[in-house]
Scaffold this motif. Structure first.
Motif, PDB file in Angstrom:
ATOM      1  N   UNK A  87       0.835  -1.206   0.000  1.00  0.00           N
ATOM      2  CA  UNK A  87       0.000   0.000   0.000  1.00  0.00           C
ATOM      3  C   UNK A  87       0.868   1.254   0.000  1.00  0.00           C
ATOM      4  N   UNK A  88       1.945   1.237   0.791  1.00  0.00           N
ATOM      5  CA  UNK A  88       2.856   2.394   0.808  1.00  0.00           C
ATOM      6  C   UNK A  88       3.474   2.619  -0.566  1.00  0.00           C
ATOM      7  N   UNK A  89       3.884   1.541  -1.216  1.00  0.00           N
ATOM      8  CA  UNK A  89       4.491   1.652  -2.547  1.00  0.00           C
ATOM      9  C   UNK A  89       3.461   2.176  -3.546  1.00  0.00           C
ATOM     10  N   UNK A  90       2.247   1.632  -3.495  1.00  0.00           N
ATOM     11  CA  UNK A  90       1.195   2.070  -4.416  1.00  0.00           C
ATOM     12  C   UNK A  90       0.831   3.537  -4.188  1.00  0.00           C
ATOM     13  N   UNK A  91       0.800   3.947  -2.938  1.00  0.00           N
ATOM     14  CA  UNK A  91       0.453   5.334  -2.626  1.00  0.00           C
ATOM     15  C   UNK A  91       1.533   6.320  -3.059  1.00  0.00           C
ATOM     16  N   UNK A  92       2.773   5.862  -3.113  1.00  0.00           N
ATOM     17  CA  UNK A  92       3.857   6.763  -3.498  1.00  0.00           C
ATOM     18  C   UNK A  92       3.914   6.958  -5.016  1.00  0.00           C
ATOM     19  N   UNK A  93       3.294   6.057  -5.767  1.00  0.00           N
ATOM     20  CA  UNK A  93       3.199   6.127  -7.222  1.00  0.00           C
ATOM     21  C   UNK A  93       4.507   6.542  -7.904  1.00  0.00           C
ATOM     22  N   UNK A  94       5.581   5.753  -7.701  1.00  0.00           N
ATOM     23  CA  UNK A  94       6.839   6.115  -8.351  1.00  0.00           C
ATOM     24  C   UNK A  94       6.695   6.087  -9.879  1.00  0.00           C
ATOM     25  N   UNK A  95       7.232   7.080 -10.539  1.00  0.00           N
ATOM     26  CA  UNK A  95       7.138   7.188 -11.988  1.00  0.00           C
ATOM     27  C   UNK A  95       7.843   6.018 -12.663  1.00  0.00           C
ATOM     28  N   UNK A  96       7.178   5.435 -13.641  1.00  0.00           N
ATOM     29  CA  UNK A  96       7.761   4.344 -14.417  1.00  0.00           C
ATOM     30  C   UNK A  96       7.738   2.990 -13.736  1.00  0.00           C
TER      31      UNK A  96
END
Length: 125
Positions: A87-96
């Motif tokens: 969830x943390x990774x998805x919320x941060x929405x890193x580009x690419x």
């Protein structure tokens, strides 16, 4: 009077195959439309244990309701931790970043940094 040490009958850890068998037994029992959700915990775990022991590998031990529910709690804890990191990774929405990157690279890496173990090492998948 000497103190008496309490002994436990703790067995060896579950293998990945045993964990997969437990997860399968839990899923099959919990989605059974005939039994539904209207059953007591004791009945639910008895059914899981019956399914687990009926489908276990020949080199796997027979387990009790208690050992399986305890192992399930450990699996559920590892899954919850992993989901939190995902969830943390998805919320941060890193580009690419692709979905595969998020699920199999970023979240396990964050979990390993925080807990010193990866989701795979927890044997919860």
């Amino acid at each position: 009077m000497g103190s008496k040490k309490k002994t436990t009958n703790r067995g060896v850890n579950f293998s990945i195959e045993e964990d997969k068998n437990l997860v399968s037994a839990w899923l099959n029992t919990s989605i059974d439309a005939v039994q539904g959700t209207d059953q007591k915990a004791k009945t639910f775990w008895s059914r899981i244990t019956t399914t687990y022991n009926a489908t276990k590998g020949s080199n796997h031990k027979v387990c009790t309701d208690r050992s399986l529910s305890s192992r399930w709690a450990a699996i559920q804890l590892a899954v919850n931790k992993f989901c939190g990191f995902l969830t943390q990774v998805e919320d941060s929405r890193p580009s690419g970043t692709t979905e595969i990157d998020k699920e199999f690279v970023e979240a396990p890496t964050q979990m390993e940094l925080a807990y010193g173990t990866s989701f795979i090492q927890e044997k919860a998948c």
